[in-house]
Enzyme design. Structure first.
Site, mmCIF file in Angstrom:
data_model
loop_
_atom_site.group_PDB
_atom_site.id
_atom_site.type_symbol
_atom_site.label_atom_id
_atom_site.label_comp_id
_atom_site.label_asym_id
_atom_site.label_seq_id
_atom_site.Cartn_x
_atom_site.Cartn_y
_atom_site.Cartn_z
ATOM 1 N N TYR A 1 58.365 16.851 68.096
ATOM 2 C CA TYR A 1 59.155 17.868 68.827
ATOM 3 C C TYR A 1 59.306 17.534 70.312
ATOM 4 C CZ TYR A 1 54.838 20.833 69.777
ATOM 5 O OH TYR A 1 53.645 21.340 70.159
ATOM 6 N N GLU A 2 60.226 18.213 70.947
ATOM 7 C CA GLU A 2 60.651 17.864 72.314
ATOM 8 C C GLU A 2 61.103 16.413 72.417
ATOM 9 O OE1 GLU A 2 61.220 20.057 74.460
ATOM 10 O OE2 GLU A 2 60.136 21.702 73.546
ATOM 11 N N GLY A 3 61.712 15.926 71.359
ATOM 12 C CA GLY A 3 62.190 14.543 71.348
ATOM 13 C C GLY A 3 61.177 13.623 70.697
ATOM 14 N N GLN B 1 62.144 9.420 73.178
ATOM 15 C CA GLN B 1 61.468 9.084 74.440
ATOM 16 C C GLN B 1 61.706 7.615 74.790
ATOM 17 O OE1 GLN B 1 60.107 11.711 75.953
ATOM 18 N NE2 GLN B 1 60.491 12.912 74.102
#
Lengths: 594, 594
Positions: B437-439, B444
């Site tokens: 999650y969050e990429g 990244q």
């Protein structure tokens, strides 16, 4: 959630790398022709994918459950196990005289892989029964063999291994279960055993426990442990079931994974004593259990490979289906994620590790067959030594990589991988037990360092490394294969340094050697898996040059071997540094500094 | 299952590696004295270990549950969150004008670590609210700020991030949610958002959703996405709650981990339209969301470190308690397993990765502070560039290592690790979301390769590598530290080769560069984490020479730094080979060859 057996790769490995034809040529292996092998694999694949695989996710959702001492297995398991027994799959590698098919291990191994890919929880029951058969065939009396083995092979009864107690996990010296002779040839056992896989269930008429226990006045430690056979129902002289024995399942565990497989706490002798008979000689129980464990350890290595294969298939299917983001080098629209280079890297990493682990395990199976069946004693011995060196590596490396491969499988799915409904998470949870049971990776590594490397001064290890170098040297003439050969040679050199380090320091600095034991095991897995991939590459290149067979398959094999050489083999050099130079810091802290 | 905040290491890193005194010297950071920092950390540690940590296992056992559109959070969460807000912990790094403490990120970071170590599921709610505050402070109108921020900081209301839709995960260009202007300054939103963390719950009076959506006639792709604020309850002019808005939680997910944290499917506008207001300018939503995401990405990196620390503490406690097997070099009796070299290796591997990740993350936090508060513009810019380079590494590396560290934590427990009651398995399950999650790590890595490395021709990366080399060179004069310096220098050289490869090939061979993107990210983490450990070693050696402070702590730090250098840094060389030489095989297969 479907499973398709990778028959093409299995047959390639069996025929080209493990030498099925050579196994077939040995006395006692006449039935194992390449044609028969293919037919059996196809039939097994059908059974595993159609009957067993569909129960994998549902079994995870509805685990086996305990009530009042009884265990109800997950829906469908009982009927699937009935079919498994009826079709003869329990007997593939077991003696014809008891109803088995008497086929070599090389042929049984892909069958075990398929069953475990289909359903790790389900496959554990036959896996334990295999071990029980092996132990009784080696050390059991004729009466014990006659009483139990045919019933195991038919799937009527199942077997278990009872080693662990609350205070005795990796350290069996601490076993406390008592066995008191009754003067009539039987013993009464009392004690608690934990983590007993399929220790209680409803899939068979009888459950036969092999139990480690101490007789009165037995020596302390591992030299005072004997092995007993303790059936859930006593067996009458005519082979029919008699009274319920005093062994009871008091609970099952709530686990991270393999939830459909009941893990029992068994209480022996709370109501007067559980009646059992001695297997083999008193105080030699650990030795017999090792026979069973070696078979089981190899099989758990196959489990690692098997669950990895299932996770890989699922990840590939998702990557071909999920549309997200544009192609980096292509058009503006979104494409399936298999176009993304990092998804490719993940899939190749899964694939390369699986193919390397499969090749190494099947080669090990063939050496086990040669150790049993080869007419020449020296050849048998050499193969036995080779096999024994490989067992901890197959077990340890294949199960450690299963953690990585199933984790990568989750990652390929992105957020969906974290949702239980998707199914990728189950493989990740299921796989996590494999590097623990049947001896943790550290226990395998102790075996590799102590019994398999130091004891013979590294002779077997060096012999294998010499073969690796030979393979590497054979690749140097071919421009296409040269870089694989160079990396393999470099890795072999690093492994040789490590073997020298282990042999040279085990007496003077034992703790430093064992500080690198697991790293040595993983390194050996990487180098020997890379060796098999390099052999596969050479064969594939030859086939392509000759225009033989399925060019797409051989091209893929070549690319996968190159991936292994470029992306995985270089780790061997980092492992070498960690082992040879890194022990000091492992051991530097005092206990209170943690 | 207890948690003890590692205050000694936190303060060491803050003071000695991240330069708290320098941060404190910057205008706007006057309150962040080392003494205040210590006092705040101690108070936060008390709250986290006493109030929040005890809810971690119970929350996993009794996840948040959904019924008729409402979510009931796990027992105790509501009251703990009330205390969290009341004590001011949501406001540590937020503006004083809205009731926050206005402290630098370097001071907020250990607080975030502690909360997440205590309870990853619980900490997610404040984490998302932090991001919401950050986005509104940057791009919100004064009215939006006045309406929401003080209520966030007091813990009365919470915030969420609504990005993902079923067809739009990593690829936000595919967002379909619609926002239609109503002519009165408001918009009506309709669409489905999935994976919304704390999208519905019972811990706050209002839930404020930041939502990505498209206005009519917006351009296709990411350039046509706007950001809206959509509260669950509309807010009246006087600040009190008005009507229920048309956003409803239709279900929550059944997940592998972080089960106490409700992951909602939110339906916007099924009953006439959810009323929202625009944040900032139309079509610049992604830009604003990135502000929020960068803060959140850094925080998720801290989550990786935090759950690793918790897993480490549990493993250490078990290793000191569990008696099994004799000491290899010692007496005959069984000893605690912390005496076993491989258990040492596992604990040191956990410890070294955690300490490296903590040091790198806190140093990143200090550069973020310098980017905001430093009086000199050039210094601010340089620090901003440094921070932006580090964010994907802190997020990606710390979360990937969390999978490894929590898995090792399970392994230290042996069979008990697989039993859910033990608790080690929860960390393993919880940690698995962090690299997604969050990429995802690949997202990244895309950021690291594209925006952070290639865009400036590797200038920032090379500047950092020069600093790494300087640290390495500084160690060469000291016999004790020399080997650390040599390994660091070697690793820095390998990283430099990779940066050159990335910069040199991204135009001509973009797919090959991205085939190594995640490997580059992991490598950068290893090298920069190793760099911080080397700095820590040098400082510790100085302290020991000077006879200052806690010798046991500095000796342990030195040994841990050496472990990092010998056992982890050498991986950088294998990564270099994989990246620079290994792309071809990653991309070699056609789709149907998988």
């Amino acid at each position: 959630m479907s499973y398709t057996a990778p028959l093409k790769d299995m047959l390639f490995v069996m025929n080209e790398l493990a030498g099925l034809a050579e196994v077939n040529a040995m006395p006692g292996c006449e039935d194992a022709t390449p044609e028969t092998a293919e037919a059996i694999l196809e039939e097994n694949a059908k059974f595993c994918s159609e009957v067993v695989a569909p129960l994998n996710h549902s079994g995870d959702q509805q685990p086996s459950s305990w009530a009042d001492g009884s265990v109800t297995t997950s829906a469908g398991f009982k009927e699937a196990f009935r079919q498994f027994g009826a079709a003869g799959w329990q007997g593939v590698q077991h003696p014809v005289e008891f109803g088995g098919q008497g086929l070599p291990k090389l042929l049984a191994t892909p069958c075990i892989e398929m069953l475990n890919s289909a359903n790790l929880s389900f496959a554990l029951c036959p896996l334990l029964t295999d071990g029980t058969i092996e132990a009784l065939m080696t050390a059991g009396t004729k009466e014990q063999q006659d009483t139990f083995i045919a019933n195991f092979i038919s799937g009527k009864w199942t077997g278990t291994m009872n080693l662990t107690e609350p205070q005795a996990g990796s350290d069996l010296a601490l076993v406390r279960t008592r066995a008191v002779p009754q003067g009539d040839g039987t013993f009464k056992l009392s004690g608690t055993k934990i983590f007993i896989t399929y220790g209680e269930h409803d899939m068979a008429e009888n459950i036969v426990h092999l139990v480690l226990a101490r007789t009165p006045n037995a020596p302390e430690g591992v030299k005072g442990i004997s092995l007993f056979v303790v059936p859930k129902f006593l067996v009458k002289a005519d082979g029919s079931l008699g009274e319920r024995n005093d062994v009871h399942c008091v609970s099952i565990e709530h686990k991270l994974g393999i939830k459909a497989s009941p893990t029992a706490v068994l209480q022996f002798g709370d109501h007067g004593g559980a009646i059992g008979t001695l297997v083999g000689e008193e105080n030699r129980g650990l030795e017999y259990m090792f026979i069973m464990m070696n078979a089981a350890r190899f099989a758990v290595g196959i489990q690692g490979l098997a669950v990895s294969e299932r996770a890989y298939q699922k990840a590939v299917a998702y990557a071909k289906d999920r549309v997200q983001s544009r192609d980096l080098a292509g058009s503006a629209g979104a494409v399936t994620i298999i176009h993304q280079p990092d998804v490719r890297r993940m899939l190749m990493s899964m694939r390369a590790q699986i193919e390397g682990a499969r090749a190494l395990a099947y080669v090990a199976a063939a050496t086990s067959d040669a150790a049993h069946f080869h007419p020449d004693e020296a050849t048998r011995k050499a193969n036995q030594a080779f096999y024994e060196y490989l067992v901890p590596i197959v077990k340890g490396w294949s199960t450690e990589l299963a953690i990585d491969v199933t984790s990568t499988g989750v990652q390929v799915h992105g957020g969906m991988g974290f949702i239980e409904e998707t199914g990728a998470a189950q493989y990740y949870r299921d796989a996590r037990i494999l590097s623990i049971y049947e001896g943790t990776t550290a226990i395998q590594a102790n075996d590799l360092v102590g019994r398999k490397t130091a004891r013979d001064g590294g002779a077997v290890a060096k012999g294998i490394i010499a073969q690796v170098r030979k393979t590497a040297a054979g690749l140097e003439g071919d421009a296409e294969l040269k870089s694989i050969g160079l990396r393999l040679n470099e890795a072999a050199g690093a492994l040789e340094e490590v073997v020298d380090y282990v042999v040279g320091n085990i007496k003077g600095d034992i703790k430093s050697v064992f500080a690198g034991s697991v790293t040595y095991l993983k390194m050996a897995g990487v180098v020997l898996g890379g060796w098999q991939m390099a052999r596969a590459a050479a064969i594939s290149a030859d086939k392509l040059k000759a225009g033989e067979g399925d060019a797409k398959f051989y091209e893929a094999k070549l690319a996968t071997a190159r991936f292994f050489a470029d992306q995985i083999l270089p780790q061997a050099l980092a492992y070498r540094t960690a082992i040879v130079d890194g022990a000091q810091s492992v051991l530097a802290l005092t206990e209170d500094q943690f």
